[in-house]
Design a protein around this motif. Structure first.
Motif, PDB file in Angstrom:
ATOM      1  N   GLN A  78     -16.075   9.407  20.379  1.00  0.00           N
ATOM      2  CA  GLN A  78     -16.682   9.860  21.644  1.00  0.00           C
ATOM      3  C   GLN A  78     -16.049   9.214  22.878  1.00  0.00           C
ATOM      4  OE1 GLN A  78     -21.027  10.678  22.393  1.00  0.00           O
ATOM      5  NE2 GLN A  78     -20.921   8.761  23.518  1.00  0.00           N
ATOM      6  N   SER A  79     -15.972   7.881  22.876  1.00  0.00           N
ATOM      7  CA  SER A  79     -15.570   7.189  24.111  1.00  0.00           C
ATOM      8  C   SER A  79     -14.052   7.155  24.297  1.00  0.00           C
ATOM      9  CB  SER A  79     -16.103   5.752  24.118  1.00  0.00           C
ATOM     10  OG  SER A  79     -17.513   5.736  24.193  1.00  0.00           O
ATOM     11  N   GLY A  90     -15.661   0.368  23.297  1.00  0.00           N
ATOM     12  CA  GLY A  90     -16.240   0.907  24.532  1.00  0.00           C
ATOM     13  C   GLY A  90     -15.623   0.260  25.761  1.00  0.00           C
ATOM     14  N   ILE A  91     -15.470  -1.048  25.720  1.00  0.00           N
ATOM     15  CA  ILE A  91     -14.874  -1.762  26.849  1.00  0.00           C
ATOM     16  C   ILE A  91     -13.441  -1.291  27.064  1.00  0.00           C
ATOM     17  CG2 ILE A  91     -14.056  -4.033  27.620  1.00  0.00           C
ATOM     18  CD1 ILE A  91     -16.577  -5.208  26.333  1.00  0.00           C
ATOM     19  N   ALA A 110     -17.665  -8.064  17.631  1.00  0.00           N
ATOM     20  CA  ALA A 110     -18.427  -6.930  18.157  1.00  0.00           C
ATOM     21  C   ALA A 110     -17.443  -5.795  18.433  1.00  0.00           C
ATOM     22  CB  ALA A 110     -19.169  -7.349  19.419  1.00  0.00           C
ATOM     23  N   GLU A 111     -17.038  -5.142  17.367  1.00  0.00           N
ATOM     24  CA  GLU A 111     -15.961  -4.161  17.479  1.00  0.00           C
ATOM     25  C   GLU A 111     -16.386  -2.914  18.239  1.00  0.00           C
ATOM     26  OE1 GLU A 111     -17.031  -5.524  14.615  1.00  0.00           O
ATOM     27  OE2 GLU A 111     -15.398  -6.874  14.060  1.00  0.00           O
ATOM     28  N   ALA A 112     -17.651  -2.497  18.056  1.00  0.00           N
ATOM     29  CA  ALA A 112     -18.113  -1.292  18.753  1.00  0.00           C
ATOM     30  C   ALA A 112     -18.028  -1.510  20.263  1.00  0.00           C
ATOM     31  CB  ALA A 112     -19.546  -0.959  18.337  1.00  0.00           C
ATOM     32  N   ASN A 113     -18.510  -2.666  20.686  1.00  0.00           N
ATOM     33  CA  ASN A 113     -18.442  -3.007  22.110  1.00  0.00           C
ATOM     34  C   ASN A 113     -16.995  -3.076  22.582  1.00  0.00           C
ATOM     35  OD1 ASN A 113     -19.589  -3.867  24.638  1.00  0.00           O
ATOM     36  ND2 ASN A 113     -19.032  -5.964  24.123  1.00  0.00           N
ATOM     37  N   SER A 150     -21.080  -0.421  27.298  1.00  0.00           N
ATOM     38  CA  SER A 150     -19.767  -1.015  26.991  1.00  0.00           C
ATOM     39  C   SER A 150     -18.689  -0.410  27.884  1.00  0.00           C
ATOM     40  CB  SER A 150     -19.388  -0.767  25.529  1.00  0.00           C
ATOM     41  OG  SER A 150     -20.336  -1.333  24.652  1.00  0.00           O
ATOM     42  N   VAL A 151     -18.702   0.901  28.008  1.00  0.00           N
ATOM     43  CA  VAL A 151     -17.686   1.577  28.827  1.00  0.00           C
ATOM     44  C   VAL A 151     -17.802   1.106  30.279  1.00  0.00           C
ATOM     45  CG1 VAL A 151     -16.862   3.810  29.668  1.00  0.00           C
ATOM     46  CG2 VAL A 151     -17.610   3.580  27.290  1.00  0.00           C
ATOM     47  N   TYR A 186     -12.361  11.871  22.261  1.00  0.00           N
ATOM     48  CA  TYR A 186     -12.908  13.035  22.977  1.00  0.00           C
ATOM     49  C   TYR A 186     -12.781  12.836  24.486  1.00  0.00           C
ATOM     50  CZ  TYR A 186     -16.274  16.711  24.247  1.00  0.00           C
ATOM     51  OH  TYR A 186     -16.892  17.817  24.787  1.00  0.00           O
ATOM     52  N   SER A 187     -12.901  11.608  24.924  1.00  0.00           N
ATOM     53  CA  SER A 187     -12.791  11.319  26.357  1.00  0.00           C
ATOM     54  C   SER A 187     -11.341  11.159  26.807  1.00  0.00           C
ATOM     55  CB  SER A 187     -13.599  10.057  26.703  1.00  0.00           C
ATOM     56  OG  SER A 187     -14.978  10.266  26.464  1.00  0.00           O
ATOM     57  N   LYS A 210      -9.023   8.866  26.378  1.00  0.00           N
ATOM     58  CA  LYS A 210      -8.727   7.579  27.008  1.00  0.00           C
ATOM     59  C   LYS A 210      -7.449   6.960  26.437  1.00  0.00           C
ATOM     60  CE  LYS A 210     -12.239   7.614  29.712  1.00  0.00           C
ATOM     61  NZ  LYS A 210     -11.968   8.570  30.814  1.00  0.00           N
ATOM     62  N   ASP A 255     -17.412   6.332  15.448  1.00  0.00           N
ATOM     63  CA  ASP A 255     -18.083   7.135  16.479  1.00  0.00           C
ATOM     64  C   ASP A 255     -17.727   6.678  17.883  1.00  0.00           C
ATOM     65  OD1 ASP A 255     -19.883   9.214  17.277  1.00  0.00           O
ATOM     66  OD2 ASP A 255     -21.273   7.638  17.862  1.00  0.00           O
ATOM     67  N   GLN A 256     -17.539   5.367  18.057  1.00  0.00           N
ATOM     68  CA  GLN A 256     -17.134   4.865  19.372  1.00  0.00           C
ATOM     69  C   GLN A 256     -15.742   5.400  19.718  1.00  0.00           C
ATOM     70  OE1 GLN A 256     -18.708   2.956  17.104  1.00  0.00           O
ATOM     71  NE2 GLN A 256     -20.561   2.475  18.249  1.00  0.00           N
ATOM     72  N   GLU A 276     -24.642  -5.935  21.825  1.00  0.00           N
ATOM     73  CA  GLU A 276     -23.283  -6.500  21.849  1.00  0.00           C
ATOM     74  C   GLU A 276     -22.789  -6.534  23.293  1.00  0.00           C
ATOM     75  OE1 GLU A 276     -21.649  -4.632  17.547  1.00  0.00           O
ATOM     76  OE2 GLU A 276     -20.527  -4.272  19.383  1.00  0.00           O
ATOM     77  N   GLN A 328     -23.295   3.694  23.851  1.00  0.00           N
ATOM     78  CA  GLN A 328     -21.899   3.397  24.183  1.00  0.00           C
ATOM     79  C   GLN A 328     -21.635   3.205  25.671  1.00  0.00           C
ATOM     80  OE1 GLN A 328     -19.066   5.931  22.087  1.00  0.00           O
ATOM     81  NE2 GLN A 328     -20.536   6.340  20.458  1.00  0.00           N
ATOM     82  N   ALA A 387     -12.201   1.606  26.349  1.00  0.00           N
ATOM     83  CA  ALA A 387     -12.264   2.936  26.976  1.00  0.00           C
ATOM     84  C   ALA A 387     -12.529   2.791  28.474  1.00  0.00           C
ATOM     85  CB  ALA A 387     -13.361   3.774  26.322  1.00  0.00           C
ATOM     86  N   GLY A 388     -13.474   1.915  28.824  1.00  0.00           N
ATOM     87  CA  GLY A 388     -13.820   1.718  30.227  1.00  0.00           C
ATOM     88  C   GLY A 388     -12.678   1.133  31.039  1.00  0.00           C
ATOM     89  N   THR A 432     -15.365  14.946  29.389  1.00  0.00           N
ATOM     90  CA  THR A 432     -14.270  14.873  30.357  1.00  0.00           C
ATOM     91  C   THR A 432     -13.203  15.920  30.081  1.00  0.00           C
ATOM     92  OG1 THR A 432     -13.099  13.327  28.929  1.00  0.00           O
ATOM     93  CG2 THR A 432     -14.535  12.382  30.598  1.00  0.00           C
TER      94      THR A 432
END
Lengths: 321, 281
Positions: free
Chosen positions: A97-98, A66-67, A60-63, B126-127, A101-102, A104, A93-94, B160, B123, A69-70, B107
């Motif tokens: 954006q995450s 995101g994780i 689950a690469e998209a997840n 997940s973040v 652009y953010s 991280k 796209d992940q 996911e 998204q 980034a978080g 941000t």
């Protein structure tokens, strides 16, 4: 001319694994995430020694992106690991954006890049990843050439505050970079002094550039050889300095000719000091199944093709002289 | 806990902000914003353990909130400004050139309160899970909240993330889905029916609560209950029923106001239905 030797061949992905383990030992902020390719990415040692800081996300690469980034929120330095194809195109796209652009602080670590993945074929051999990652504002793009350089790069990027794409490969290749060589992001390594032609190579093509340089020397051609491990930000000063000396450039990379090192170098040259350039790269096609060696020959990424490109670019230089 | 009358006045003022911001630039997403006004107001006023004066990206020791459906930025910006994250006057710059208040949250210009860009859907969960795991690594027992849209559940990444959070026992997260039943192309049931959403999340291993999102007291009670469910080994999800466009009668009962701005006459009508309480920006 400086002579390069190596005592053994090693895979660049193992350099990543070794670097990650070392980082894990010295910095508790470093965490690692992997999408079901722990063995292929050589992340097992880290996972075993730091189970609390290793996150298996499954396929689950998209997840995973995101994780990662978080996790930067709270001060972690996440290293994601999967094949280059699934590290970029699948999750563009992940990342955009995450992560990018953010702004991280995620290190996207990608193995099995390029043709040398071999028999798995074109579904897994990404040749577009450098281009995609280069286009993202703020993204650092690194493609080290051997085990030692990959290990040093892995350690160096942890100290850089911002997103990084670190690309490496599957096969064993000559390990010639000195273990004490400092890895400086954005700083080219001058491998050989020469006056007739500049050869700029990245990743697995660096050793082939060295081999080409030896062959050219036998024919009386003096090649200035540069290892560009950081494709973005690129070391423009090193490229221009060499081009001024030689008047022509060959770039060599395991990537599509569109979007990769060659275009990055062409941008530097055309903006500052235009000279003829030839591109040793995949000619805008997908790969296919085969052994890594067979594929590198068929797709024009071997020592012979670098020598051929040098001959061609030197003729073009003479036409314009 | 804040008095009900104060919360009501605040939500009325935030509705005015939303409509005026969208009118001011003749673009933006009023429908979903109006529908989530009570939720975000109660969350920031009475639930989040946060310190707007000392906002930091890392937010160590503070509860975090992530907005995954970034297009409802008008309500979030208004709630943030009305809680002191940045000057209320800045709401007038929404979507304009050189503003920190981008069409979708970003941000890039360090707008306090925003920790990740959102807008491309699917998204945020997940973040938020990553941030929640970061808190666990830091032995930080504060919580992570995230809001998603219902149409957003059509994105595969949401599932996911749902699978991961339950498998990894991420029990310091409270996710909310805004069930307004609308998306850009029409009713969710016409575009791509979501099926039995509650069973889906439960099957993925989440504790699921249901909430009336436009009922202030029910929102508060449910969010307080959700907090008691954290730390028990499972992630928590709140299915929040809302009315898109809530509080502006002609924007309700339709997907039409998902992403368009009112004209002069419509603005006046919307403002008449939501008279000034605290004061306009």
């Amino acid at each position: 001319m400086k002579k390069y030797t190596y005592s053994e061949k090693k895979d660049t992905r193992s350099g990543f694994g070794a670097g990650l383990l070392e980082l894990g030992r010295k910095d508790t902020r470093v965490v690692a995430l992997c999408a079901d390719l722990t063995g292929s990415l050589k992340m097992d040692a880290f996972a075993k020694e730091f189970p609390d800081r290793f996150f298996q996300t499954g396929i689950a690469e998209a997840n995973m992106m995101g994780i990662a980034a978080g996790m930067t929120i709270g001060g972690k330095i996440p290293f994601t690991g999967t094949f280059a194809n699934f590290s970029t195109g699948r999750v563009y796209d992940q990342i955009r954006q995450s992560i990018a652009y953010s702004e991280k602080n995620v290190k996207i670590c990608a193995s099995h890049a390029g043709l040398t993945l071999g028999e798995d074929g074109a579904t897994h051999q990404i040749l577009e990843d450098i281009g995609m990652m280069r286009m993202l504002p703020g993204m650092v793009v690194i493609n080290p050439c051997d085990f030692n350089q990959t290990k040093a790069a892995t350690i160096a990027i942890a100290a850089h505050d911002g997103p990084v794409y670190l690309r490496f490969g599957r096969p064993v290749v000559p390990n010639f970079t000195p273990t004490d060589q400092v890895f400086e992001i954005g700083k080219a390594i001058h491998l050989n002094e020469g006056t007739d032609v500049t050869i700029i190579a990245t990743g697995h093509l660096v050793w082939k550039a060295i081999e080409a340089g030896e062959r050219l020397a036998e024919a009386g051609i003096s090649a200035d050889i540069i290892n560009i491990h950081t494709i973005k930000p690129i070391d423009a000063a090193a490229i221009i300095r060499s081009a001024k000396k030689t008047g022509c450039v060959v770039t060599a990379e395991e990537h599509n000719k569109i979007g990769g090192l060659g275009e990055a170098v062409a941008h530097v040259l055309s903006s500052s000091y235009p000279v003829p350039q030839e591109f040793v790269a995949v000619q805008d096609s997908f790969g296919e199944s085969g052994t890594p060696e067979q594929l590198m020959v068929k797709y024009g990424l071997d020592t012979d093709h670098i020598v051929g490109a040098v001959e061609k670019v030197m003729q073009r230089k003479n036409v314009h002289a | 806990m804040t008095e009900l009358s104060i919360l009501k006045d605040l939500t009325t003022q935030i509705r005015r902000d939303i409509v005026r911001m969208v009118f001011g630039v003749q673009s933006g997403h009023p429908g979903g914003s109006l529908g989530c006004t009570e939720f975000l107001t109660v969350l920031y006023k009475d639930i989040l353990r946060h310190d707007p004066e000392n906002w930091s990206m890392d937010g160590v020791g503070q509860d975090l909130f992530f907005l995954s459906n970034g297009h409802i930025s008008p309500v979030w910006y208004s709630v943030l400004a009305r809680h002191g994250y940045f000057p209320v006057q800045e709401l007038g710059t929404f979507r304009k050139l050189n503003s920190r208040l981008q069409g979708h949250p970003a941000t890039h210009d360090h707008l306090p309160g925003v920790r990740v860009a959102s807008g491309s859907l699917g998204q945020g969960l997940s973040v938020a899970i990553g941030a929640a795991q970061s808190k666990k690594l830091n032995n930080d027992d504060s919580l992570v909240y995230v809001l998603m849209g219902d149409g957003e559940m059509q994105e595969g990444q949401v599932w996911e993330a749902a699978m991961y959070a339950a498998a990894k026992k991420v029990d310091n997260i409270i996710a909310t889905v805004d069930l307004n039943g609308q998306q850009i192309d029409g009713a969710t049931n016409d575009v791509l029916p979501l099926g039995d959403v509650k069973s889906k999340w439960e099957a993925f291993g989440w504790q699921v609560l249901e909430m009336e999102g436009n009922d202030i007291e029910n929102v508060r009670a449910t969010l307080l209950k959700a907090r008691t469910l954290t730390g028990l080994g499972q992630p928590t999800l709140i299915l929040m029923k809302t009315m898109m466009g809530n509080g502006v009668d002609f924007m309700m009962h339709s997907h039409k106001w998902h992403g368009i701005a009112p004209n002069d006459e419509q603005l006046q009508k919307a403002l008449d239905q939501n008279p000034v309480t605290i004061g306009d920006y």
